[in-house]
Design a protein around this motif. Sequence first.
Motif, PDB file in Angstrom:
ATOM      1  N   ASP B 110       0.812  -1.214   0.000  1.00 48.89           N
ATOM      2  CA  ASP B 110       0.000   0.000   0.000  1.00 48.89           C
ATOM      3  C   ASP B 110       0.848   1.268   0.000  1.00 48.89           C
ATOM      4  OD1 ASP B 110      -2.124  -1.672  -0.052  1.00 48.89           O
ATOM      5  OD2 ASP B 110      -3.165  -0.794   1.665  1.00 48.89           O
ATOM      6  N   ALA B 111       2.131   1.141   0.332  1.00 51.80           N
ATOM      7  CA  ALA B 111       2.992   2.326   0.265  1.00 51.80           C
ATOM      8  C   ALA B 111       3.115   2.826  -1.178  1.00 51.80           C
ATOM      9  CB  ALA B 111       4.372   2.042   0.848  1.00 51.80           C
ATOM     10  N   HIS B 112       3.074   1.903  -2.160  1.00 50.10           N
ATOM     11  CA  HIS B 112       3.082   2.391  -3.548  1.00 50.10           C
ATOM     12  C   HIS B 112       1.682   2.432  -4.159  1.00 50.10           C
ATOM     13  CE1 HIS B 112       3.149  -1.850  -4.881  1.00 50.10           C
ATOM     14  NE2 HIS B 112       4.232  -2.048  -4.172  1.00 50.10           N
ATOM     15  N   HIS B 113       0.715   1.849  -3.474  1.00 53.15           N
ATOM     16  CA  HIS B 113      -0.675   1.898  -3.941  1.00 53.15           C
ATOM     17  C   HIS B 113      -1.608   2.268  -2.789  1.00 53.15           C
ATOM     18  CE1 HIS B 113       0.699   0.191  -7.706  1.00 53.15           C
ATOM     19  NE2 HIS B 113      -0.512   0.361  -8.198  1.00 53.15           N
ATOM     20  N   PRO B 114      -1.486   3.491  -2.259  1.00 48.08           N
ATOM     21  CA  PRO B 114      -2.296   3.846  -1.086  1.00 48.08           C
ATOM     22  C   PRO B 114      -3.764   4.115  -1.404  1.00 48.08           C
ATOM     23  CG  PRO B 114      -0.991   5.720  -1.766  1.00 48.08           C
ATOM     24  CD  PRO B 114      -0.547   4.564  -2.623  1.00 48.08           C
ATOM     25  N   ILE B 115      -4.088   4.364  -2.661  1.00 47.27           N
ATOM     26  CA  ILE B 115      -5.463   4.730  -3.018  1.00 47.27           C
ATOM     27  C   ILE B 115      -6.221   3.547  -3.611  1.00 47.27           C
ATOM     28  CG2 ILE B 115      -6.889   6.262  -4.465  1.00 47.27           C
ATOM     29  CD1 ILE B 115      -5.428   7.652  -2.094  1.00 47.27           C
ATOM     30  N   ALA B 116      -5.613   2.867  -4.579  1.00 47.88           N
ATOM     31  CA  ALA B 116      -6.327   1.780  -5.260  1.00 47.88           C
ATOM     32  C   ALA B 116      -5.349   0.885  -6.005  1.00 47.88           C
ATOM     33  CB  ALA B 116      -7.349   2.354  -6.243  1.00 47.88           C
ATOM     34  N   SER B 117      -5.491  -0.426  -5.781  1.00 45.31           N
ATOM     35  CA  SER B 117      -4.683  -1.397  -6.531  1.00 45.31           C
ATOM     36  C   SER B 117      -4.971  -1.302  -8.019  1.00 45.31           C
ATOM     37  CB  SER B 117      -5.001  -2.829  -6.084  1.00 45.31           C
ATOM     38  OG  SER B 117      -4.650  -3.005  -4.754  1.00 45.31           O
ATOM     39  N   SER B 118      -6.180  -0.850  -8.343  1.00 43.27           N
ATOM     40  CA  SER B 118      -6.616  -0.837  -9.736  1.00 43.27           C
ATOM     41  C   SER B 118      -6.071   0.370 -10.504  1.00 43.27           C
ATOM     42  CB  SER B 118      -8.143  -0.828  -9.794  1.00 43.27           C
ATOM     43  OG  SER B 118      -8.654   0.236  -9.004  1.00 43.27           O
ATOM     44  N   LEU B 119      -5.486   1.328  -9.807  1.00 38.26           N
ATOM     45  CA  LEU B 119      -4.889   2.487 -10.475  1.00 38.26           C
ATOM     46  C   LEU B 119      -3.388   2.292 -10.648  1.00 38.26           C
ATOM     47  CD1 LEU B 119      -6.522   5.485  -8.537  1.00 38.26           C
ATOM     48  CD2 LEU B 119      -7.088   4.696 -10.857  1.00 38.26           C
ATOM     49  N   TYR B 120      -2.825   2.966 -11.647  1.00 31.89           N
ATOM     50  CA  TYR B 120      -1.374   2.965 -11.799  1.00 31.89           C
ATOM     51  C   TYR B 120      -0.719   3.701 -10.634  1.00 31.89           C
ATOM     52  CZ  TYR B 120      -1.967   1.424 -16.621  1.00 31.89           C
ATOM     53  OH  TYR B 120      -2.291   0.704 -17.748  1.00 31.89           O
ATOM     54  N   TYR B 121       0.520   3.335 -10.365  1.00 25.34           N
ATOM     55  CA  TYR B 121       1.312   4.063  -9.379  1.00 25.34           C
ATOM     56  C   TYR B 121       1.342   5.550  -9.696  1.00 25.34           C
ATOM     57  CZ  TYR B 121       5.517   6.034  -7.272  1.00 25.34           C
ATOM     58  OH  TYR B 121       6.376   6.854  -6.612  1.00 25.34           O
ATOM     59  N   GLU B 122       1.528   5.870 -10.967  1.00 19.49           N
ATOM     60  CA  GLU B 122       1.657   7.274 -11.366  1.00 19.49           C
ATOM     61  C   GLU B 122       0.411   8.087 -11.008  1.00 19.49           C
ATOM     62  OE1 GLU B 122       2.591   4.652 -13.141  1.00 19.49           O
ATOM     63  OE2 GLU B 122       4.759   5.028 -13.027  1.00 19.49           O
ATOM     64  N   ASP B 123      -0.718   7.424 -10.889  1.00 21.96           N
ATOM     65  CA  ASP B 123      -1.958   8.128 -10.564  1.00 21.96           C
ATOM     66  C   ASP B 123      -2.162   8.300  -9.062  1.00 21.96           C
ATOM     67  OD1 ASP B 123      -2.627   8.431 -13.241  1.00 21.96           O
ATOM     68  OD2 ASP B 123      -3.526   6.419 -13.317  1.00 21.96           O
ATOM     69  N   GLN B 124      -1.216   7.827  -8.260  1.00 23.73           N
ATOM     70  CA  GLN B 124      -1.340   7.985  -6.807  1.00 23.73           C
ATOM     71  C   GLN B 124       0.055   8.245  -6.212  1.00 23.73           C
ATOM     72  OE1 GLN B 124      -2.853   4.125  -5.181  1.00 23.73           O
ATOM     73  NE2 GLN B 124      -2.481   3.358  -7.263  1.00 23.73           N
ATOM     74  N   ARG B 125       0.889   8.880  -7.025  1.00 28.34           N
ATOM     75  CA  ARG B 125       2.270   9.092  -6.609  1.00 28.34           C
ATOM     76  C   ARG B 125       2.366  10.057  -5.421  1.00 28.34           C
ATOM     77  NH1 ARG B 125       7.333   9.512 -10.173  1.00 28.34           N
ATOM     78  NH2 ARG B 125       5.861   9.178 -11.882  1.00 28.34           N
ATOM     79  N   ALA B 126       1.573  11.116  -5.443  1.00 32.14           N
ATOM     80  CA  ALA B 126       1.650  12.096  -4.342  1.00 32.14           C
ATOM     81  C   ALA B 126       1.239  11.431  -3.029  1.00 32.14           C
ATOM     82  CB  ALA B 126       0.748  13.293  -4.645  1.00 32.14           C
ATOM     83  N   GLU B 127       0.145  10.671  -3.071  1.00 29.28           N
ATOM     84  CA  GLU B 127      -0.314   9.977  -1.869  1.00 29.28           C
ATOM     85  C   GLU B 127       0.706   8.926  -1.439  1.00 29.28           C
ATOM     86  OE1 GLU B 127      -2.073  10.422  -4.651  1.00 29.28           O
ATOM     87  OE2 GLU B 127      -4.117  11.118  -4.198  1.00 29.28           O
ATOM     88  N   ALA B 128       1.315   8.279  -2.434  1.00 28.80           N
ATOM     89  CA  ALA B 128       2.325   7.261  -2.128  1.00 28.80           C
ATOM     90  C   ALA B 128       3.503   7.888  -1.378  1.00 28.80           C
ATOM     91  CB  ALA B 128       2.795   6.566  -3.409  1.00 28.80           C
ATOM     92  N   GLN B 129       3.870   9.087  -1.765  1.00 27.28           N
ATOM     93  CA  GLN B 129       5.002   9.715  -1.067  1.00 27.28           C
ATOM     94  C   GLN B 129       4.663   9.997   0.392  1.00 27.28           C
ATOM     95  OE1 GLN B 129       6.159  12.480  -4.540  1.00 27.28           O
ATOM     96  NE2 GLN B 129       8.088  12.010  -3.545  1.00 27.28           N
ATOM     97  N   ARG B 130       3.434  10.424   0.649  1.00 20.51           N
ATOM     98  CA  ARG B 130       3.038  10.639   2.047  1.00 20.51           C
ATOM     99  C   ARG B 130       3.019   9.313   2.809  1.00 20.51           C
ATOM    100  NH1 ARG B 130      -2.263  13.844   3.704  1.00 20.51           N
ATOM    101  NH2 ARG B 130      -1.147  13.987   5.681  1.00 20.51           N
ATOM    102  N   ARG B 131       2.417   8.303   2.189  1.00 14.36           N
ATOM    103  CA  ARG B 131       2.293   7.026   2.905  1.00 14.36           C
ATOM    104  C   ARG B 131       3.648   6.358   3.102  1.00 14.36           C
ATOM    105  NH1 ARG B 131      -2.342   2.651   3.724  1.00 14.36           N
ATOM    106  NH2 ARG B 131      -1.055   1.091   4.728  1.00 14.36           N
ATOM    107  N   ALA B 132       4.498   6.418   2.083  1.00 14.38           N
ATOM    108  CA  ALA B 132       5.813   5.780   2.200  1.00 14.38           C
ATOM    109  C   ALA B 132       6.634   6.445   3.296  1.00 14.38           C
ATOM    110  CB  ALA B 132       6.542   5.818   0.859  1.00 14.38           C
ATOM    111  N   ALA B 133       6.488   7.751   3.446  1.00 17.77           N
ATOM    112  CA  ALA B 133       7.218   8.436   4.518  1.00 17.77           C
ATOM    113  C   ALA B 133       6.794   7.880   5.875  1.00 17.77           C
ATOM    114  CB  ALA B 133       6.969   9.943   4.447  1.00 17.77           C
ATOM    115  N   ASP B 134       5.503   7.662   6.045  1.00 13.45           N
ATOM    116  CA  ASP B 134       5.034   7.092   7.317  1.00 13.45           C
ATOM    117  C   ASP B 134       5.530   5.656   7.485  1.00 13.45           C
ATOM    118  OD1 ASP B 134       3.150   7.272   9.730  1.00 13.45           O
ATOM    119  OD2 ASP B 134       2.495   5.423   8.742  1.00 13.45           O
ATOM    120  N   LEU B 135       5.532   4.901   6.392  1.00 13.38           N
ATOM    121  CA  LEU B 135       6.052   3.531   6.462  1.00 13.38           C
ATOM    122  C   LEU B 135       7.500   3.539   6.938  1.00 13.38           C
ATOM    123  CD1 LEU B 135       5.481   0.445   5.668  1.00 13.38           C
ATOM    124  CD2 LEU B 135       6.737   0.972   3.584  1.00 13.38           C
ATOM    125  N   ARG B 136       8.313   4.393   6.326  1.00 12.66           N
ATOM    126  CA  ARG B 136       9.737   4.412   6.665  1.00 12.66           C
ATOM    127  C   ARG B 136       9.994   4.907   8.088  1.00 12.66           C
ATOM    128  NH1 ARG B 136       9.964   7.692   2.037  1.00 12.66           N
ATOM    129  NH2 ARG B 136      10.864   9.265   3.400  1.00 12.66           N
TER     130      ARG B 136
END
Lengths: 236, 236
Positions: B110-136
């Motif tokens: 979910d760190a690279h797909h925080p919004i939807a598995s069905s969407l591309y990474y590129e379509d949720q990149r901003a959210e991924a950056q927020r979530r990945a920061a929390d993961l790390r």
Amino acid sequence: MHYELYYWTGIQGRGEFVRLALEDAGASYDDVAREQGDDAIVRFLDGTHEGALPFAPPFLKAGRLVIAQVANILQYLGPTLGLVPESESRRLYAHQLQLTICDLVAEVHDAHHPIASSLYYEDQRAEAQRRAADLRETRLPKFLDYFEQVLERGGGRHALREHSYVDLSLFQLMAGLDYAFPRAMQRLGHQLPLLRALSGRVAERPHIAAYLDSSRRLPFNENGIFRHYPELDDPR
Amino acid sequence: MHYELYYWTGIQGRGEFVRLALEDAGASYDDVAREQGDDAIVRFLDGTHEGALPFAPPFLKAGRLVIAQVANILQYLGPTLGLVPESESRRLYAHQLQLTICDLVAEVHDAHHPIASSLYYEDQRAEAQRRAADLRETRLPKFLDYFEQVLERGGGRHALREHSYVDLSLFQLMAGLDYAFPRAMQRLGHQLPLLRALSGRVAERPHIAAYLDSSRRLPFNENGIFRHYPELDDPR
């Protein structure tokens, strides 16, 4: 056997899946943190006890055993409480279904906390609206259609052709989803006649009905996993 | 017993946790989709077979049994393959640890797909950056410190005082995290001496070393669970 259940006070949360099994079977148990406070949980997370180290509640003490993870606890309790079929194949299937329910529960949690559990909902509301839309449109139909199909393969009345902890968990899942997403669940409900009927039958089981009517059954609220934020449900 | 493993082609994915157990034990198995294509999986998801209905791969065919969910499969294989201790308490603990690994794996996804598995990474990149920061910053330290503590309680060399499928999965977890988050893992690594040493020992087990050196071990890539997107790792 007398059991001790450890789960955070104030919410149903993941502990509720275990509570329903203990209640349905009329098992003897203490809901320890509700009696002693959440500190009773933290002592185990700190690892000062002997034996298995839980990562998070719920965990169950059964004699000297410390058992964590909802599906693991239910798998352990199932045979003793008469809540799982006898055969190995059915037990493996029961556990697989429970794990799939747990997967959906995690996705439901992340619909209101898509960025970080450690942040407030209000700090991730925009992301939650995007994620919840995907949950309602894609994930919920996929999971619920799957469970409907499981019931159909099992003869229509039970996940496993007889009563089990999986039926209890499916009831809890439907109750939580109805609370959190009433409009989406009304839309989806027509396609889920077997799940709906199962939930109704579980709610009428004497021990479950008594439990739901008791003060031990906390109401759903916005600190738990299933939260009702109208902006995360189908638009009116 | 000859096993059939069903998992999507082209990635290690969740199937890899099962593969490592089969390989370590020198079990006889077919990686069915790699031989027949992903359609072999879809037939089971469509439910035209007898028996348990998987929600998603990986699933294992063992004779007439169809067993889905990584932790469920490993729990089933453990005793036969000699990859879990004998006692009930240790087996419950092994399974709990595996479920906790699976929870972290889901969070890594979910760190690279925080919004939807069905969407591309590129379509949720901003959210991924927020979530990945929390993961790390929050989640990885919490989970990895926990596993480090588990090793310490187990005498330092194994999660369960002897070799088990949990050790194999911890190796895979560390390998995936090193691939996905090299900078964060370098930062965290100093606090994880037991996990690091365990990973090294697992990689040197003869069957595992041979497997890792074979073409059956696919490289990590950006279609799998552990993905290396530099912008999701610690800043340089």
